[in-house]
Design a protein around this motif. Sequence first.
Motif, PDB file in Angstrom:
ATOM      1  N   PHE A  45      -8.076 -10.496  -0.618  1.00  0.00           N
ATOM      2  CA  PHE A  45      -7.526 -11.842  -0.408  1.00  0.00           C
ATOM      3  C   PHE A  45      -6.209 -11.674   0.345  1.00  0.00           C
ATOM      4  CE2 PHE A  45      -5.540 -15.875  -1.573  1.00  0.00           C
ATOM      5  CZ  PHE A  45      -6.609 -16.759  -1.498  1.00  0.00           C
ATOM      6  N   ALA A  46      -6.255 -11.856   1.654  1.00  0.00           N
ATOM      7  CA  ALA A  46      -5.124 -11.532   2.522  1.00  0.00           C
ATOM      8  C   ALA A  46      -3.806 -12.153   2.083  1.00  0.00           C
ATOM      9  CB  ALA A  46      -5.459 -11.937   3.963  1.00  0.00           C
ATOM     10  N   PRO A  47      -3.775 -13.419   1.653  1.00  0.00           N
ATOM     11  CA  PRO A  47      -2.477 -14.026   1.323  1.00  0.00           C
ATOM     12  C   PRO A  47      -2.069 -13.928  -0.144  1.00  0.00           C
ATOM     13  CG  PRO A  47      -4.133 -15.749   1.504  1.00  0.00           C
ATOM     14  CD  PRO A  47      -4.842 -14.451   1.756  1.00  0.00           C
ATOM     15  N   VAL A  75       0.845  -1.195   0.000  1.00  0.00           N
ATOM     16  CA  VAL A  75       0.000   0.000   0.000  1.00  0.00           C
ATOM     17  C   VAL A  75       0.877   1.240   0.000  1.00  0.00           C
ATOM     18  CG1 VAL A  75      -1.723   1.296   1.313  1.00  0.00           C
ATOM     19  CG2 VAL A  75      -1.912  -1.195   1.132  1.00  0.00           C
ATOM     20  N   GLU A  76       1.989   1.167   0.750  1.00  0.00           N
ATOM     21  CA  GLU A  76       2.866   2.319   0.894  1.00  0.00           C
ATOM     22  C   GLU A  76       3.516   2.741  -0.422  1.00  0.00           C
ATOM     23  OE1 GLU A  76       1.839   0.610   4.565  1.00  0.00           O
ATOM     24  OE2 GLU A  76       2.854  -0.346   2.858  1.00  0.00           O
ATOM     25  N   ASP A 102      -8.232  -0.529  -1.041  1.00  0.00           N
ATOM     26  CA  ASP A 102      -9.292  -1.509  -0.815  1.00  0.00           C
ATOM     27  C   ASP A 102      -8.820  -2.948  -0.974  1.00  0.00           C
ATOM     28  OD1 ASP A 102      -8.995  -1.739  -3.559  1.00  0.00           O
ATOM     29  OD2 ASP A 102     -11.007  -1.005  -4.058  1.00  0.00           O
ATOM     30  N   GLY A 103      -7.537  -3.146  -1.302  1.00  0.00           N
ATOM     31  CA  GLY A 103      -6.982  -4.489  -1.408  1.00  0.00           C
ATOM     32  C   GLY A 103      -7.400  -5.254  -2.647  1.00  0.00           C
ATOM     33  N   LEU A 104      -7.964  -4.579  -3.638  1.00  0.00           N
ATOM     34  CA  LEU A 104      -8.485  -5.256  -4.825  1.00  0.00           C
ATOM     35  C   LEU A 104      -7.578  -5.146  -6.046  1.00  0.00           C
ATOM     36  CD1 LEU A 104     -12.271  -4.299  -4.583  1.00  0.00           C
ATOM     37  CD2 LEU A 104     -11.201  -6.501  -4.034  1.00  0.00           C
ATOM     38  N   THR A 105      -6.610  -4.245  -6.032  1.00  0.00           N
ATOM     39  CA  THR A 105      -5.748  -4.052  -7.201  1.00  0.00           C
ATOM     40  C   THR A 105      -4.288  -4.122  -6.789  1.00  0.00           C
ATOM     41  OG1 THR A 105      -7.403  -2.589  -8.200  1.00  0.00           O
ATOM     42  CG2 THR A 105      -5.189  -2.532  -9.130  1.00  0.00           C
TER      43      THR A 105
END
Length: 578
Positions: free
Chosen positions: A176-178, A82-83, A90-93
């Motif tokens: 998807f965390a992993p 993210v940084e 949003d963790g989607l891309t």
Amino acid sequence: MKKHLLLFGLTAALVSCAGQGDKNAGNLVTLSFGDWSRFDPAYCYDSACGEIIQNTLETLLFYDGESADTYVPLLAAEVPSVENGGISEDGLTYTVKLNADAKFSDGKPVTAEDVEYSIERMMVYSTDIGPALLLTEPLLGKAEPVRDGNFTFEQIDQAVEATDENTVVFRLAKPFAPFLGVLATYPSAIYSREDAIARGDWDGTADTWEQFSNLAEGSGKLDQGPVGSGPFTIERYDVGKAVSLKRNDDYWREPARLERVIIQSVEDENTRIQMLDAGDADMALPNAMTPTALPQLEKKDNLTVEKASGLSLVGLFMNQNIDPKGTNYLGSGKLDGKGIPANFFSDENVRKGFATAFDYDSYIREVTQNLSKRAGTILIEGLPGYSEDLPAYTYDPEASAEYFKKAWGGEVWEKGFELPVFYNTGNTGRQRALDILRTTLQKINPRFKLEVRELAFSQILSQSAANQMTVWAGAWGADYADPHNFAQPFLQSTGNYGAQIGYKNPELDQRITEAVASTDNDRRVELYQEIARTGYEDAAFIPLGQPLSTYVQNKRIQGRLKNPMFAGDYYYTISRGE
């Protein structure tokens, strides 16, 4: 010339021309047992073929030394976060920039189109025995193969996009965390699009993709391995006997220190011990030597034996929906004491009868020589959510008898059964586990008769995928260090073992889907503990233990990494000392 060297003519030639002090100077001979399936990533979902892919192809990310859950860039220029803008809020891309230095063994650069092709091809193929679900789950939203119109090519194409020559964008269907772990594992290996198409494989277009969906075994164009960017290339494969890897002298990083690696399949453990002691072999693959052999090997002055924690789980699997047309393992096919019906294990009392009939303490003590920790659920030590308070079945003959008396209206107890159970050739630990089960069941009821049979590893893989097996001993090594990678393959109906044993619990399926998408770590732990307990209560399979990984090698060998995420060994870091 020793008989075992005749297994592979190249090995014998290397030994005969090497110096007396170091028989394999410049090369490395390592030992395994069993055989290999094909080297096409779309069909490879076991450590044997995975090791070959891991050393000849490369992934965008790789493991940081011996860490199971931190990554370094390999074909990527940096690890997305993210940084740094690589992962959206949003963790989607996920946006991945490529390493400008990376090139394939044919000298051509690794491009974003190669990445897009490799990942999309895995999903397009979606073979029954392959690892496509690792990608369809985060990218398409469901851990299901691409089959019968459940996904469109447009969905596949939009999930992975080369936006320019050096940039790839992954668009996830859900958080998807992993996902970074998925990108680091060998099923996400990248290979040459140009070479694959030239060999007659999928051309990467919507016009032809359906022709390549779930092609039958032996139909693929890349069975002998695609052109990759790894430190080694496949030099030779003697089917069922050995694989030779040759150093890629044009590797984009510093070339490997070893000129050649020969992985030999030697089923007899005494022969493996003799080869290691004589210096004809330099090491054995992780866990290729059984615990009973380790004390003998530890006494050898020229060898070292090391142990390390691992993320794997050994279990016994009971098929609840055996295909009666595809197997001859059912005997009479009835509850008459001379066989079993195809749905024999669909009665949970049968499964719980088996689970309480196994002598776990004897297995840990005698078979694994205390080199395994008791595991009662899918949450093994080292995973978030693991707790010693999680339930585990114990050896309880009285409880087992009560379960069997309830099974199938009492007919199982009254009439008994006969059935073959299986282990892969050369795996004496799994053989002895099944021997324990055979013995304890007969003590509970003499009418309960198991026949312990060996079968080539490739046959167990193909027959279990086709729902033809009855009961077999197997194991799971983590694809990535996250509890989802045990919950999904073991307990979700579309998972590797879930599909093979015909286990389906719709509520559990939904809970697993919820857990992997959660961005709240505390909630994820809570959900996975619930999932683990449900799997236990359903007796979906029989967890036996979490083994330590063992490494046997000649003292000359240096730089061997002991990473529980590796498929076998990673030879790039290994060298020979004086």
